[in-house]
Enzyme design. Structure first.
Site, short mmCIF file in Angstrom:
data_model
loop_
_atom_site.label_atom_id
_atom_site.label_comp_id
_atom_site.label_asym_id
_atom_site.label_seq_id
_atom_site.Cartn_x
_atom_site.Cartn_y
_atom_site.Cartn_z
N TRP A 1 38.11 -43.07 40.48
CA TRP A 1 37.81 -41.70 40.05
C TRP A 1 36.37 -41.35 40.41
O TRP A 1 35.58 -42.26 40.71
CB TRP A 1 38.03 -41.54 38.54
CG TRP A 1 38.43 -40.13 38.19
CD1 TRP A 1 37.68 -39.19 37.56
CD2 TRP A 1 39.68 -39.51 38.48
NE1 TRP A 1 38.39 -38.02 37.46
CE2 TRP A 1 39.62 -38.18 38.02
CE3 TRP A 1 40.87 -39.91 39.13
CZ2 TRP A 1 40.67 -37.26 38.16
CZ3 TRP A 1 41.92 -39.01 39.26
CH2 TRP A 1 41.81 -37.71 38.77
N ASP B 1 30.06 -33.92 39.95
CA ASP B 1 30.05 -32.58 39.37
C ASP B 1 31.30 -32.34 38.53
O ASP B 1 32.20 -33.17 38.50
CB ASP B 1 29.95 -31.53 40.48
CG ASP B 1 31.22 -31.49 41.32
OD1 ASP B 1 31.83 -32.56 41.56
OD2 ASP B 1 31.64 -30.38 41.71
N GLU C 1 34.57 -32.97 40.01
CA GLU C 1 34.85 -34.38 40.26
C GLU C 1 34.88 -34.71 41.75
O GLU C 1 35.63 -35.56 42.20
CB GLU C 1 36.21 -34.77 39.62
CG GLU C 1 36.42 -34.15 38.26
CD GLU C 1 37.60 -34.72 37.49
OE1 GLU C 1 38.72 -34.28 37.81
OE2 GLU C 1 37.40 -35.55 36.60
N GLU C 2 34.09 -33.99 42.49
CA GLU C 2 34.15 -34.17 43.94
C GLU C 2 32.82 -34.52 44.58
O GLU C 2 32.77 -35.30 45.53
CB GLU C 2 34.67 -32.88 44.58
CG GLU C 2 36.09 -32.57 44.20
CD GLU C 2 36.55 -31.21 44.70
OE1 GLU C 2 37.77 -31.03 44.81
OE2 GLU C 2 35.70 -30.34 44.95
N GLU D 1 46.77 -24.04 35.66
CA GLU D 1 45.38 -24.20 36.11
C GLU D 1 45.05 -23.15 37.17
O GLU D 1 44.00 -22.53 37.14
CB GLU D 1 45.20 -25.61 36.69
CG GLU D 1 43.80 -25.91 37.18
CD GLU D 1 43.74 -27.28 37.86
OE1 GLU D 1 44.34 -27.45 38.95
OE2 GLU D 1 43.10 -28.18 37.29
#
Ligand code: NOJ
Ligand code: NOJ
Length: 617
Positions: free
Chosen positions: A150, A206, A209-210, A430
């Site tokens: 992750w 961030d 998540e990238e 989403e």
């Protein structure tokens, strides 16, 4: 021929049955005003949030008590985890709702804080409590560590969580429960603040998540948490020296994200920097007592407004659903233009945030009674008011009221976009498709619902408490980066005293109605000969006897929206349990799955009718 027969039958409620359609229920809700839609959607959103919280949330049963599941979706994508960021933002909203008088939420808040204290101690790939483990972005819903690959660590979780808990601790203090704030809540908060003080200057992923680097959203959340953590510590008579020493330094660092024309969302990565990251950071850092301060990027500041225009404009040309929208009107908003996740689509929470920031600005202009247009913010103002000029406008000027009206309309435009692409069930996923607006990615995203609620409230000038911006907006003349080593200690919560329960003292401004007309909507695809009924715990709903159930009408049922509904007059203040049932022509009864639906009919001044949206379970 067949079609007109169906139509004719459908005109007679109850006789109507419609051949199933493979399409999902999805319709423009043109018959409602934005106000009506927000009212019904707000009621639905609060319930949808609770449905996603363990242990009893209807869609996440078995999740640990107090755990916010990001979405009930277990595949494509699998969001059946708890993210610290999502959970914190959701609970910040629930705490604010509690403080505003929804005292039923208190047990949930206690369960949330207890769960977070436990999660802090779970060793995970980012570390243990004292070695960086608080930066772990997500956990399994039974509170065990997620050990797969992750983007970790993510430094925004601890400050956002601290802010949610501090808001509750401040309520405790204000209501005479200083001891509980100090002995139960503070130890959990203090670990998160220790983490913020120690790691604010370290790189991390961030919020999307990238990107590994430093992120505006993270830094602004860190600053706020340190400021209000320091203020709370002083009230409680406990130490938060890292709050005092680091907050000004984080504010100093925060300034470096400003390019002169917009906020650069991340240092690290190779994108333009225009990113809803910044608008989200700003709305969660809004202080209703603040002026239009650039240093803390207040919503009415020149920086925030200029950035709002640059970020939202970046989505105009890349989404087909935006292509025909004139440049002075709101558009669908996503994360950032270069996004490829799910093909790079608009997000509900991003579109809501664009509206929310403008409502916050409107609140601040109203409060301060003036509006400044600077070289920096001129492009924003020209966008909504073509004759805007650099200068100061007082509340009594014509330009002030014209601009206020235009900004309000422009902000409402964002909500109307989200509304237009929300299915008639009210469900918020989403994302929605940039091609045709259909919902995409995770269903029932808890954060989407919280984002709807905060935007709706700010539109009604219902604002959260201040976090202390007034005394924390001075930027030190030189920046230094010497983070404070953190002290961590296991915080164990063994229980919450029953004396914390507030006694409602509401001075009734007008008498509350005794009965409420409740419109029950159930989006249910039915086959020829089937009808939908509602049955429940009160006499009005047949006292659980399917023979005495109330029939729903189908005269609004369409291929694009499988709407069944009925209006029932119910006693205000009563808690009602119910389910929908499906009866087929041969008399067979099918019940919805467990658990029962449950709703407390409000007994509130001015509330004499409401709508409960749902879909067959
Ligand atoms: C899952 C993350 O949650 C999402 O934000 C990200 O865009 C994708 N992974 C791709 O990295
Ligand atoms: C992906 C988003 O990018 C991230 O911000 C969020 O925390 C997760 N989804 C869970 O909702």
């Amino acid at each position: 021929m067949m079609y007109s027969v169906l139509k004719a039958l459908c005109a007679i409620p109850l006789l109507c049955s419609v051949a199933g359609s493979a399409k999902t229920s999805f319709a423009l809700q043109q018959e409602e005003t934005l106000d009506q839609w927000l009212e019904a959607e707000g009621t639905f959103a609060l319930q949808a949030i609770l449905d996603n919280i363990g242990p009893n949330g209807a869609k996440v049963r078995g999740a640990h008590a107090g755990i916010v599941v990001a979405s009930p979706s277990k595949s494509n994508p699998d969001y059946f985890y708890t993210w610290t960021r999502d959970a914190a933002l959701v609970f910040k909203q629930l705490v604010d709702t509690f403080i505003a008088g929804n005292y039923d939420l208190q047990d949930k808040i206690h369960e949330f804080i207890t769960a977070q204290a436990e999660l802090q101690t779970v060793s995970n790939p980012s570390g243990t409590l004292s070695t960086g483990g608080l930066g772990e972005p997500k956990f399994h819903v039974n509170q065990t560590a997620f050990t797969g690959d992750w983007g970790r660590p993510q430094h925004d979780g601890p400050p956002l969580r601290a802010t949610a808990m501090i808001t509750y601790a401040k309520w405790l203090v204000d209501n005479g429960h200083v001891d509980a704030a100090r002995s139960i809540v503070w130890p959990v908060v203090q670990n998160d603040l220790a983490y913020v003080g120690q790691y604010w200057n370290s790189t991390g992923f961030d919020l999307w998540e990238e990107v590994k680097g430093s992120s505006f959203f993270t830094a602004i959340a860190q600053h706020r948490a340190l400021v209000e953590g320091g203020n709370l510590a002083r009230q409680l008579g406990v130490d938060c020296s890292q709050c005092e020493s680091q907050a000004p330094q984080v504010l100093c660092f925060l300034q470096s994200f400003w390019s002169g024309t917009n906020i650069i969302a991340n240092f690290g990565g190779d994108r333009s920097g225009l990113d809803t990251n910044s608008i989200l950071g700003i709305i969660h850092n809004f202080d209703p007592e603040a002026d239009c301060d650039d240093n803390t990027f207040q919503p009415c500041s020149s920086r925030a407004l200029a950035n709002h225009k640059r970020v939202t404009d970046s989505f105009r040309s890349i989404y087909p659903i935006n292509s025909r929208i004139p440049s002075d009107q709101a558009v669908a908003v996503g994360r950032y233009a270069e996004d490829v996740y799910y093909g790079g689509q608009p997000w509900y929470l991003a579109t809501f945030a664009a509206a929310e920031m403008l409502y916050n600005a409107i609140y601040q202009w109203n409060r301060t009674g003036e509006m400044s247009i600077t070289d920096v913010s001129l492009p924003f103002f020209k966008g909504v008011y073509s004759s805007a000029q650099v200068g100061k406008y007082s509340a009594s000027s014509r330009a002030f009221s014209d601009i206020m009206a235009n900004v309000t309309k422009y902000a409402d435009g964002y909500l109307n976009i989200a509304r237009r692409y929300t299915p008639c069930s009210g469900a918020l996923a989403e994302q929605f498709s940039k091609a045709d607006g259909r919902p995409l990615s995770a269903s029932d995203l808890t954060w989407s619902y919280a984002a709807l609620l905060t935007a709706k409230e700010r539109r009604n000038a219902i604002v959260p408490g201040p976090w202390g911006q007034k005394s924390a907006h001075d930027v030190p003349t030189t920046c230094s980066a010497s983070p404070a080593p953190g002290r961590y200690q296991t915080a164990t919560i063994t229980g919450w005293p029953s004396t914390l329960t507030p006694v409602p003292t509401s001075p009734t401004p007008c008498p509350a109605p005794n009965r409420v007309k409740v419109t029950f909507q159930s989006i249910t695809e039915t086959k020829w000969g089937e009808n939908i009924f509602i049955v429940g715990s009160v006499a009005e709903l047949g006292s659980w006897n399917p023979e005495a159930a109330t029939p729903l009408r189908a005269d609004k049922y369409e291929d694009s929206c499988h709407m069944w509904y009925a209006q029932v007059d119910l006693p205000a203040g009563a808690r009602v349990e119910y389910k929908y049932i499906r009866k087929s022509g041969d008399g067979k009864v099918v019940w919805e799955s467990d658990p029962n639906r449950s709703y407390k009919i409000p007994k509130k001044c001015g509330v004499s009718s409401l709508t409960l949206k749902s879909s067959w379970r």
